[in-house]
Design a protein around this motif. Sequence first.
Motif, PDB file in Angstrom:
ATOM      1  N   ILE A  92      -6.086   1.031   2.137  1.00  0.00           N
ATOM      2  CA  ILE A  92      -5.142   1.876   1.402  1.00  0.00           C
ATOM      3  C   ILE A  92      -3.749   1.271   1.452  1.00  0.00           C
ATOM      4  O   ILE A  92      -3.042   1.203   0.432  1.00  0.00           O
ATOM      5  CB  ILE A  92      -5.134   3.296   1.987  1.00  0.00           C
ATOM      6  CG1 ILE A  92      -6.468   3.988   1.753  1.00  0.00           C
ATOM      7  CG2 ILE A  92      -4.020   4.136   1.381  1.00  0.00           C
ATOM      8  CD1 ILE A  92      -6.569   5.349   2.386  1.00  0.00           C
ATOM      9  N   GLU A  93      -3.321   0.832   2.627  1.00  0.00           N
ATOM     10  CA  GLU A  93      -2.004   0.228   2.759  1.00  0.00           C
ATOM     11  C   GLU A  93      -1.887  -1.031   1.912  1.00  0.00           C
ATOM     12  O   GLU A  93      -0.850  -1.299   1.298  1.00  0.00           O
ATOM     13  CB  GLU A  93      -1.722  -0.087   4.231  1.00  0.00           C
ATOM     14  CG  GLU A  93      -1.617   1.136   5.117  1.00  0.00           C
ATOM     15  CD  GLU A  93      -0.523   2.083   4.664  1.00  0.00           C
ATOM     16  OE1 GLU A  93       0.584   1.596   4.344  1.00  0.00           O
ATOM     17  OE2 GLU A  93      -0.770   3.300   4.609  1.00  0.00           O
ATOM     18  N   GLN A  94      -2.955  -1.792   1.865  1.00  0.00           N
ATOM     19  CA  GLN A  94      -2.945  -3.011   1.053  1.00  0.00           C
ATOM     20  C   GLN A  94      -2.836  -2.674  -0.433  1.00  0.00           C
ATOM     21  O   GLN A  94      -2.053  -3.296  -1.168  1.00  0.00           O
ATOM     22  CB  GLN A  94      -4.215  -3.819   1.327  1.00  0.00           C
ATOM     23  CG  GLN A  94      -4.251  -5.173   0.648  1.00  0.00           C
ATOM     24  CD  GLN A  94      -5.527  -5.925   0.959  1.00  0.00           C
ATOM     25  OE1 GLN A  94      -6.617  -5.358   0.903  1.00  0.00           O
ATOM     26  NE2 GLN A  94      -5.405  -7.199   1.287  1.00  0.00           N
TER      27      GLN A  94
ATOM     28  N   TYR B 115       0.464  -2.026  -5.488  1.00  0.00           N
ATOM     29  CA  TYR B 115       1.052  -1.164  -6.511  1.00  0.00           C
ATOM     30  C   TYR B 115       2.573  -1.281  -6.515  1.00  0.00           C
ATOM     31  O   TYR B 115       3.208  -1.340  -7.581  1.00  0.00           O
ATOM     32  CB  TYR B 115       0.631   0.281  -6.278  1.00  0.00           C
ATOM     33  CG  TYR B 115       1.456   1.290  -7.046  1.00  0.00           C
ATOM     34  CD1 TYR B 115       1.420   1.328  -8.439  1.00  0.00           C
ATOM     35  CD2 TYR B 115       2.288   2.178  -6.382  1.00  0.00           C
ATOM     36  CE1 TYR B 115       2.187   2.230  -9.149  1.00  0.00           C
ATOM     37  CE2 TYR B 115       3.056   3.097  -7.084  1.00  0.00           C
ATOM     38  CZ  TYR B 115       3.003   3.116  -8.468  1.00  0.00           C
ATOM     39  OH  TYR B 115       3.763   4.014  -9.161  1.00  0.00           O
ATOM     40  N   GLN B 116       3.184  -1.337  -5.347  1.00  0.00           N
ATOM     41  CA  GLN B 116       4.631  -1.468  -5.276  1.00  0.00           C
ATOM     42  C   GLN B 116       5.099  -2.803  -5.861  1.00  0.00           C
ATOM     43  O   GLN B 116       6.159  -2.892  -6.487  1.00  0.00           O
ATOM     44  CB  GLN B 116       5.095  -1.331  -3.832  1.00  0.00           C
ATOM     45  CG  GLN B 116       4.960   0.087  -3.277  1.00  0.00           C
ATOM     46  CD  GLN B 116       5.401   0.194  -1.833  1.00  0.00           C
ATOM     47  OE1 GLN B 116       5.448  -0.800  -1.125  1.00  0.00           O
ATOM     48  NE2 GLN B 116       5.708   1.401  -1.399  1.00  0.00           N
TER      49      GLN B 116
ATOM     50  N   ALA C 287      -4.091   2.886 -10.244  1.00  0.00           N
ATOM     51  CA  ALA C 287      -5.462   3.398 -10.221  1.00  0.00           C
ATOM     52  C   ALA C 287      -6.258   2.813  -9.064  1.00  0.00           C
ATOM     53  O   ALA C 287      -7.047   3.511  -8.410  1.00  0.00           O
ATOM     54  CB  ALA C 287      -6.159   3.094 -11.552  1.00  0.00           C
ATOM     55  N   SER C 288      -6.035   1.528  -8.771  1.00  0.00           N
ATOM     56  CA  SER C 288      -6.720   0.905  -7.637  1.00  0.00           C
ATOM     57  C   SER C 288      -6.282   1.538  -6.325  1.00  0.00           C
ATOM     58  O   SER C 288      -7.099   1.765  -5.426  1.00  0.00           O
ATOM     59  CB  SER C 288      -6.439  -0.598  -7.632  1.00  0.00           C
ATOM     60  OG  SER C 288      -7.033  -1.218  -6.514  1.00  0.00           O
ATOM     61  N   TYR C 289      -4.998   1.841  -6.221  1.00  0.00           N
ATOM     62  CA  TYR C 289      -4.487   2.494  -5.015  1.00  0.00           C
ATOM     63  C   TYR C 289      -5.089   3.887  -4.840  1.00  0.00           C
ATOM     64  O   TYR C 289      -5.552   4.248  -3.744  1.00  0.00           O
ATOM     65  CB  TYR C 289      -2.957   2.568  -5.099  1.00  0.00           C
ATOM     66  CG  TYR C 289      -2.318   3.510  -4.110  1.00  0.00           C
ATOM     67  CD1 TYR C 289      -2.533   3.381  -2.747  1.00  0.00           C
ATOM     68  CD2 TYR C 289      -1.491   4.539  -4.544  1.00  0.00           C
ATOM     69  CE1 TYR C 289      -1.946   4.247  -1.842  1.00  0.00           C
ATOM     70  CE2 TYR C 289      -0.896   5.408  -3.645  1.00  0.00           C
ATOM     71  CZ  TYR C 289      -1.129   5.258  -2.303  1.00  0.00           C
ATOM     72  OH  TYR C 289      -0.559   6.120  -1.408  1.00  0.00           O
TER      73      TYR C 289
ATOM     74  N   LYS D 214     -11.480   8.703   1.945  1.00  0.00           N
ATOM     75  CA  LYS D 214     -12.054  10.032   2.136  1.00  0.00           C
ATOM     76  C   LYS D 214     -13.579   9.957   2.164  1.00  0.00           C
ATOM     77  O   LYS D 214     -14.233  10.626   2.975  1.00  0.00           O
ATOM     78  CB  LYS D 214     -11.592  10.967   1.022  1.00  0.00           C
ATOM     79  CG  LYS D 214     -10.093  11.222   0.989  1.00  0.00           C
ATOM     80  CD  LYS D 214      -9.717  12.091  -0.198  1.00  0.00           C
ATOM     81  CE  LYS D 214      -8.207  12.298  -0.288  1.00  0.00           C
ATOM     82  NZ  LYS D 214      -7.831  13.096  -1.475  1.00  0.00           N
ATOM     83  N   THR D 215     -14.146   9.141   1.282  1.00  0.00           N
ATOM     84  CA  THR D 215     -15.598   8.970   1.279  1.00  0.00           C
ATOM     85  C   THR D 215     -16.081   8.370   2.591  1.00  0.00           C
ATOM     86  O   THR D 215     -17.118   8.779   3.135  1.00  0.00           O
ATOM     87  CB  THR D 215     -16.011   8.071   0.105  1.00  0.00           C
ATOM     88  OG1 THR D 215     -15.578   8.667  -1.128  1.00  0.00           O
ATOM     89  CG2 THR D 215     -17.523   7.895   0.053  1.00  0.00           C
TER      90      THR D 215
END
Length: 504
Positions: free
Chosen positions: A97-99, A104-105, A166-168, A176-177
């Motif tokens: 997630i952090e990656q 995205y940033q 969208a990837s983020y 969550k999954t």
Amino acid sequence: MNPSHPADRPAHAPLRLGAVALAAMLSACSLIPAYERPAAPVASDWPSTAGLSVAGTDARAAADLPWQDFVQDATLRELVALALEGNRDLRIAVQAIEQARAQYQIRRADQFPTIGVSASASRSAPNPAGASAPSVASSYSVALGGASWELDFFGRVAALKDVALASYLATEEARKTAQISLIASVASTWLQLKTDTELLLLSERTLATREQSLALIRLRFEHGASSALDLRQGESLVASAQAARAQQQRLRAQDINLLTLLVGAPVPERLIPALVAPGPATASARLAEPATAVAAVPELPGFAPIPAGLPSGLLLRRPDIRAAEQQLIGANANIGAARANFFPRITLTAGLGRVSSDLDGLLGSGGSKAWSFAPSLLLPLFDMGRNQAGLEAAQAGREIAVAQYEKAIQSAFREVADALASRATLNDQLAALRAQAEAERARFELAELRFRNGVASHLDLLDAQRSLFATQQALAQAQLAQRAADVQLYKALGGGWIEAAPAG
């Protein structure tokens, strides 16, 4: 003049209007196709299953039920909490997630100019023709400027930002999954460990009973009251029970190893189901104690009831479906970026600073101002079909994402339907097996009593022993299947990623 009054600042109004107009122009054009969520390729309701027990209407949906409320056993709750803290797969998902957020940033930053400070210095000795000694020339410069900034007239940079977004979001849903799967795996493994522990105890009790019967048969054989055939049959049953015990010992050890892997650390001994001695250790002690008290198979801890709801609810609540939809949104935005490659690409590079022949005069009166403004235009004319191939690849990627989204829905529908079918039939199966186990236990106790008194044959006792052992094994496995179906239903309905609010 009052600089805070709008009438006193007329020169700034055109700049503001120009900036607003430029921003509107840059964001007005987008070549991303309009997104439409594909229709769910499943039925509007779950398959009808006879005898389906549905939780009350006041029960919370699985996706709204925190795992702390779903798990009723305190030991299992502690194990799940340890796994959420130490499981390595979940740590990988969090770092993913952090990656994705960082990517995205980066894409978002591409929409804005990059401004920096640059400084340079050079010294040279040209040594012109006829000069007796070389002369040294120095040059120093410092500038504030921006790197190449693309004016996003056709939305290429914005589309790439939407792809990264969208990837983020899909990565967040994937975490969550991963948490849902981890909770379900810990619960299922713990239930399997408790069942294998009980089956090991059952094997120990069965072995003790058969050794007791073998000791009695050997005593009767030595006095001529039993045949060699009875003795060999008794020895065979003891060896069979010993093999079953060894098998259950292996399975229990493997369950503990798997639970250790899921938790991410050695499992505390107090959280592992304990083994209880089956009874007297020596054959003479077992011979003196009739095996009339056969222990029943204990029930496994239960879970909170949850309603099935409707299939349409999965589209909004189950994280893996939401992740697949985000991937579809990203693939759709990627088409816009591929389309924008057919249009001109305009970039700007500018700088403002000072240049001086000596370092002291760089920031003083000895230096001179310098500026640069370098717009560039790139218009694709001939690329051997590269841009067209990129567009076709993006369109194919969207079709793949559509198929993956539909498959995710179909897989979720099947998982819920299977769990509902299991829940609908296992209750009746368990009731029948409990009645059978009680009857077999009474039959074995009666057969043993009759055999000790010389009324029944040894074959009757052996048959009762085999039937009781098999029935208790089937009952333990059916109880495991029932509880595992509850866990799978909770997982299939998207439960497990919501944490309970802290007390107080």
